[in-house]
Write a protein that holds these residues in place. Sequence first.
Motif, PDB file in Angstrom:
ATOM      1  N   ASP A   1     -20.979 -46.866   0.523  1.00 48.95           N
ATOM      2  CA  ASP A   1     -20.884 -47.529  -0.913  1.00 48.95           C
ATOM      3  C   ASP A   1     -19.525 -46.351  -1.320  1.00 48.95           C
ATOM      4  OD1 ASP A   1     -19.619 -49.349  -3.248  1.00 48.95           O
ATOM      5  OD2 ASP A   1     -20.694 -47.753  -4.571  1.00 48.95           O
ATOM      6  N   LYS A   2     -19.582 -45.304  -1.429  1.00 48.76           N
ATOM      7  CA  LYS A   2     -19.923 -44.002  -2.218  1.00 48.76           C
ATOM      8  C   LYS A   2     -18.446 -43.180  -0.505  1.00 48.76           C
ATOM      9  CE  LYS A   2     -23.074 -42.805  -5.116  1.00 48.76           C
ATOM     10  NZ  LYS A   2     -23.881 -41.525  -5.491  1.00 48.76           N
ATOM     11  N   PHE A   3     -18.440 -43.448   0.701  1.00 52.19           N
ATOM     12  CA  PHE A   3     -18.100 -42.969   1.334  1.00 52.19           C
ATOM     13  C   PHE A   3     -16.584 -42.675   1.042  1.00 52.19           C
ATOM     14  CE2 PHE A   3     -16.467 -42.258   6.058  1.00 52.19           C
ATOM     15  CZ  PHE A   3     -17.167 -41.423   6.702  1.00 52.19           C
ATOM     16  N   ASP A   4     -15.259 -42.107   2.135  1.00 55.92           N
ATOM     17  CA  ASP A   4     -13.734 -42.326   1.434  1.00 55.92           C
ATOM     18  C   ASP A   4     -13.217 -42.752   2.733  1.00 55.92           C
ATOM     19  OD1 ASP A   4     -11.221 -42.105   1.853  1.00 55.92           O
ATOM     20  OD2 ASP A   4     -11.874 -40.116   1.788  1.00 55.92           O
ATOM     21  N   PHE A   5     -12.701 -44.310   2.755  1.00 60.85           N
ATOM     22  CA  PHE A   5     -12.909 -44.814   4.286  1.00 60.85           C
ATOM     23  C   PHE A   5     -11.638 -44.993   4.002  1.00 60.85           C
ATOM     24  CE2 PHE A   5     -16.176 -47.114   3.346  1.00 60.85           C
ATOM     25  CZ  PHE A   5     -16.966 -48.312   4.765  1.00 60.85           C
ATOM     26  N   SER A   6     -10.915 -43.929   3.668  1.00 64.56           N
ATOM     27  CA  SER A   6      -9.561 -43.114   3.665  1.00 64.56           C
ATOM     28  C   SER A   6      -9.197 -42.397   4.895  1.00 64.56           C
ATOM     29  CB  SER A   6      -8.506 -42.869   2.301  1.00 64.56           C
ATOM     30  OG  SER A   6      -9.439 -41.462   2.606  1.00 64.56           O
ATOM     31  N   ILE A   7      -9.865 -42.184   5.712  1.00 64.02           N
ATOM     32  CA  ILE A   7     -10.706 -40.928   6.789  1.00 64.02           C
ATOM     33  C   ILE A   7      -9.896 -41.857   7.932  1.00 64.02           C
ATOM     34  CG2 ILE A   7     -11.798 -39.635   5.917  1.00 64.02           C
ATOM     35  CD1 ILE A   7     -14.086 -40.854   8.110  1.00 64.02           C
ATOM     36  N   PHE A   8      -9.531 -43.443   8.094  1.00 60.67           N
ATOM     37  CA  PHE A   8      -9.900 -44.256   9.407  1.00 60.67           C
ATOM     38  C   PHE A   8      -8.495 -44.420   9.211  1.00 60.67           C
ATOM     39  CE2 PHE A   8     -14.058 -45.087   8.154  1.00 60.67           C
ATOM     40  CZ  PHE A   8     -14.464 -44.703   9.306  1.00 60.67           C
ATOM     41  N   LYS A   9      -7.897 -44.395  10.186  1.00 54.11           N
ATOM     42  CA  LYS A   9      -6.761 -44.636  11.025  1.00 54.11           C
ATOM     43  C   LYS A   9      -5.823 -44.973  11.564  1.00 54.11           C
ATOM     44  CE  LYS A   9      -6.275 -40.214   7.723  1.00 54.11           C
ATOM     45  NZ  LYS A   9      -5.961 -40.427   6.667  1.00 54.11           N
ATOM     46  N   ARG A  10      -4.639 -45.440  12.619  1.00 54.41           N
ATOM     47  CA  ARG A  10      -4.206 -45.245  13.756  1.00 54.41           C
ATOM     48  C   ARG A  10      -2.798 -44.373  13.955  1.00 54.41           C
ATOM     49  NH1 ARG A  10       0.394 -47.910  12.776  1.00 54.41           N
ATOM     50  NH2 ARG A  10       1.490 -48.112  14.750  1.00 54.41           N
ATOM     51  N   ILE A  11      -2.663 -44.244  15.138  1.00 54.39           N
ATOM     52  CA  ILE A  11      -1.225 -43.779  15.543  1.00 54.39           C
ATOM     53  C   ILE A  11      -0.500 -45.007  16.719  1.00 54.39           C
ATOM     54  CG2 ILE A  11      -0.581 -41.371  16.701  1.00 54.39           C
ATOM     55  CD1 ILE A  11      -2.749 -39.998  15.973  1.00 54.39           C
ATOM     56  N   SER A  12       0.702 -44.885  16.563  1.00 58.59           N
ATOM     57  CA  SER A  12       0.972 -45.672  17.019  1.00 58.59           C
ATOM     58  C   SER A  12       0.849 -45.335  18.739  1.00 58.59           C
ATOM     59  CB  SER A  12       2.159 -45.952  17.119  1.00 58.59           C
ATOM     60  OG  SER A  12       2.982 -44.882  16.876  1.00 58.59           O
ATOM     61  N   PRO A  13       1.268 -46.034  19.684  1.00 64.58           N
ATOM     62  CA  PRO A  13       1.486 -45.652  21.498  1.00 64.58           C
ATOM     63  C   PRO A  13       2.609 -44.769  21.770  1.00 64.58           C
ATOM     64  CG  PRO A  13       1.151 -47.587  20.790  1.00 64.58           C
ATOM     65  CD  PRO A  13       1.089 -47.308  19.983  1.00 64.58           C
ATOM     66  N   ARG A  14       3.614 -45.222  20.270  1.00 67.83           N
ATOM     67  CA  ARG A  14       5.321 -44.439  20.676  1.00 67.83           C
ATOM     68  C   ARG A  14       5.310 -42.906  20.148  1.00 67.83           C
ATOM     69  NH1 ARG A  14      10.290 -46.321  21.697  1.00 67.83           N
ATOM     70  NH2 ARG A  14       8.930 -48.428  21.905  1.00 67.83           N
ATOM     71  N   GLU A  15       4.234 -42.873  19.002  1.00 69.69           N
ATOM     72  CA  GLU A  15       4.154 -41.039  18.501  1.00 69.69           C
ATOM     73  C   GLU A  15       3.318 -40.464  19.746  1.00 69.69           C
ATOM     74  OE1 GLU A  15       2.746 -39.187  14.663  1.00 69.69           O
ATOM     75  OE2 GLU A  15       2.259 -41.289  14.656  1.00 69.69           O
ATOM     76  N   ILE A  16       2.886 -40.571  20.186  1.00 72.41           N
ATOM     77  CA  ILE A  16       1.395 -40.414  21.074  1.00 72.41           C
ATOM     78  C   ILE A  16       2.119 -39.737  22.165  1.00 72.41           C
ATOM     79  CG2 ILE A  16      -0.160 -39.840  22.186  1.00 72.41           C
ATOM     80  CD1 ILE A  16      -2.061 -42.071  20.387  1.00 72.41           C
ATOM     81  N   VAL A  17       3.499 -40.856  23.102  1.00 75.97           N
ATOM     82  CA  VAL A  17       3.777 -40.577  24.187  1.00 75.97           C
ATOM     83  C   VAL A  17       4.787 -39.158  23.233  1.00 75.97           C
ATOM     84  CG1 VAL A  17       5.612 -41.293  25.587  1.00 75.97           C
ATOM     85  CG2 VAL A  17       3.687 -42.688  25.001  1.00 75.97           C
ATOM     86  N   GLU A  18       6.248 -39.805  22.817  1.00 76.32           N
ATOM     87  CA  GLU A  18       6.557 -39.053  21.842  1.00 76.32           C
ATOM     88  C   GLU A  18       6.256 -37.049  21.779  1.00 76.32           C
ATOM     89  OE1 GLU A  18       9.990 -38.924  22.325  1.00 76.32           O
ATOM     90  OE2 GLU A  18       9.242 -40.710  23.297  1.00 76.32           O
ATOM     91  N   GLN A  19       5.271 -36.798  21.290  1.00 68.18           N
ATOM     92  CA  GLN A  19       5.295 -36.002  21.703  1.00 68.18           C
ATOM     93  C   GLN A  19       4.213 -35.018  22.585  1.00 68.18           C
ATOM     94  OE1 GLN A  19       1.546 -35.723  18.110  1.00 68.18           O
ATOM     95  NE2 GLN A  19       3.061 -36.461  16.256  1.00 68.18           N
ATOM     96  N   HIS A  20       3.235 -36.067  23.302  1.00 65.12           N
ATOM     97  CA  HIS A  20       2.504 -35.871  24.853  1.00 65.12           C
ATOM     98  C   HIS A  20       4.467 -35.039  25.420  1.00 65.12           C
ATOM     99  CE1 HIS A  20       1.529 -36.112  28.598  1.00 65.12           C
ATOM    100  NE2 HIS A  20       0.708 -35.466  28.228  1.00 65.12           N
ATOM    101  N   ARG A  21       5.925 -36.139  25.216  1.00 65.01           N
ATOM    102  CA  ARG A  21       6.691 -35.072  25.989  1.00 65.01           C
ATOM    103  C   ARG A  21       7.023 -33.692  26.140  1.00 65.01           C
ATOM    104  NH1 ARG A  21      10.969 -38.604  27.275  1.00 65.01           N
ATOM    105  NH2 ARG A  21       9.851 -40.369  26.103  1.00 65.01           N
ATOM    106  N   ASN A  22       6.494 -33.094  25.062  1.00 59.38           N
ATOM    107  CA  ASN A  22       6.635 -31.585  24.509  1.00 59.38           C
ATOM    108  C   ASN A  22       5.629 -30.677  25.128  1.00 59.38           C
ATOM    109  OD1 ASN A  22       9.091 -32.461  22.878  1.00 59.38           O
ATOM    110  ND2 ASN A  22       8.239 -32.607  21.288  1.00 59.38           N
ATOM    111  N   SER A  23       4.817 -31.399  26.174  1.00 57.35           N
ATOM    112  CA  SER A  23       3.518 -30.817  26.707  1.00 57.35           C
ATOM    113  C   SER A  23       3.735 -30.152  27.930  1.00 57.35           C
ATOM    114  CB  SER A  23       2.739 -31.548  26.948  1.00 57.35           C
ATOM    115  OG  SER A  23       2.176 -32.703  28.234  1.00 57.35           O
ATOM    116  N   PRO A  24       3.333 -29.421  28.654  1.00 61.05           N
ATOM    117  CA  PRO A  24       3.522 -29.645  30.233  1.00 61.05           C
ATOM    118  C   PRO A  24       2.838 -29.965  30.978  1.00 61.05           C
ATOM    119  CG  PRO A  24       1.730 -28.230  29.652  1.00 61.05           C
ATOM    120  CD  PRO A  24       2.048 -28.411  28.245  1.00 61.05           C
ATOM    121  N   TYR A  25       2.181 -31.329  30.578  1.00 57.46           N
ATOM    122  CA  TYR A  25       1.548 -32.589  31.745  1.00 57.46           C
ATOM    123  C   TYR A  25       2.305 -33.653  31.044  1.00 57.46           C
ATOM    124  CZ  TYR A  25      -2.228 -28.841  31.342  1.00 57.46           C
ATOM    125  OH  TYR A  25      -3.120 -27.919  31.691  1.00 57.46           O
ATOM    126  N   PHE A  26       3.636 -33.730  30.650  1.00 57.81           N
ATOM    127  CA  PHE A  26       4.606 -35.142  30.657  1.00 57.81           C
ATOM    128  C   PHE A  26       4.794 -34.903  31.827  1.00 57.81           C
ATOM    129  CE2 PHE A  26       8.449 -37.657  30.050  1.00 57.81           C
ATOM    130  CZ  PHE A  26       7.702 -38.657  28.862  1.00 57.81           C
TER     131      PHE A  26
END
Length: 362
Positions: free
Chosen positions: A181-206
Motif C-alpha cells: 500500500d505504501k510502495f511507490d508504483f511510479s517506478i514502473f515504466k516502459r521504454i519504446s523499442p524505437r528509443e532503444i534501437v536509436e540509442q543502440h545505434r551509437n554503440s559499437p555493436y549496432f
Amino acid sequence: MTDDFQPITVPPTAVLLTAAQAQSGPPIDPLTRIFTYDSAEWEKFIDEWVSHCLKPDYVKVARFSGANDRGIDIAGFADADALIGVWDSYQCKHYQSGITPSEAWPEIGKILWHSFNGHYKPPRAYYFVAPRDTGTTLTQFLSNTPLLKKELLAAWAKNVETNITSKVAVKLEGDFAQYVDKFDFSIFKRISPREIVEQHRNSPYFIPRFGGGLPPRPAPGSPPSEIDGDIESGYVTKLLDAYADHTKEPVGDIAALKKWKALNEHFHRERESFYHAESLRVFVRDKVEPGTFEGLQDEIYHGVVDTCDGDHADGLERVKAVTALASNLALDAHPLGPAAFVRDRRGICHQLANEDRLKWTK
C-alpha cells in the motif's frame, strides 16, 4: 469489337541494385529484425544497450538469467552497493504482441515480494522492454500510477499470488499488504523499442547486429605542423633511418630532408597517410566492436610482412615496396576493408612501424 486490353509493362525500379542487395536482399529495418529474436537474444540485445548506451548512468551492469532470478533480468547499478543501493531494473519480454496487464502483474508482484523480504531494495526505476512494446491497456496503466496500483490489487488473487514463487501462494495481507500500500508504483515504466534501437545505434555493436555499414566519414584534417612525439616518434625515426640508408648520409632530423626534394615530399606524403589511418582508427572506435581496427592492422601486417622481410636495395625501397603492396591488398573480407582508403592502408604500415612490427632497415 474494340480490344481495350493494354500490354502489361513492368515499372522501372527506383534504385540501382547493388552487389550486396543481390546477394542478401534489401536491408532489414532494425525495428523489424528484433521481431525475429528469441527471448535469449532479446535479453542479450538489451544487455548490450544498457551496458554501452547507458554506461554513464551505472558503475556496473549485471545480467541475471536462469532460475531464482527473483524477477530481475538486467540490472544497472548506480553505486557500489548493487542490489542494496541505487539500481534500475530492465525486464525483458519477447512476445508476439504487446505486453498485457495480466503478463505484467506477476513481474510487478515479484519486485514487491522480494523487496519486502529484503532480497534487494526496490529499484529506482523498473522498465518493461519488449520488441512490440507494452500493449495499449498496460501503457495507459503505466502512465497513471494510481490506476496501475488499483488494477494490480484487483488482479492479485487471479494473476499474481500463485505466480511469484512456486513454493507458496503470496497472499496480499498483513505486513506485506501494508508494504504494498505504501510502495511507490511510479517506478514502473516502459521504454519504446524505437528509443532503444536509436540509442543502440551509437554503440559499437549496432553494425555487427543490424548491418548497414559505417556512416559517412569526415574528411581527415591536415597533420599538425609540429611532430607529435607521443604518437609519431617511432615511425618518424624509422623513416629517417630508411632515408639515411638510401642516401648513405646521416639524416638526423626532418629539417635535414630539405636537402633532398624527393625525400622531403615522400616524408610529408607518408605523414599524411599516418594521420589518415589515425582518423580512421578514431572514427570507427565507437562504431564497431573492440578489436576490429586492430584486426584490420593484423590483416595488413600479414599481407606485407614477407615483403618487408625480403631483400631490398635499401630501407627506402623497402618502405615503398611494403606501402605499395598494402595499397592493393584484398581486404573485402574484413568489415573495415571497404572503408580503408589507399592512404589509410599506407598509414597503417607506419602505425605498425610505431609498434616495431615493421622495420625498414636491417
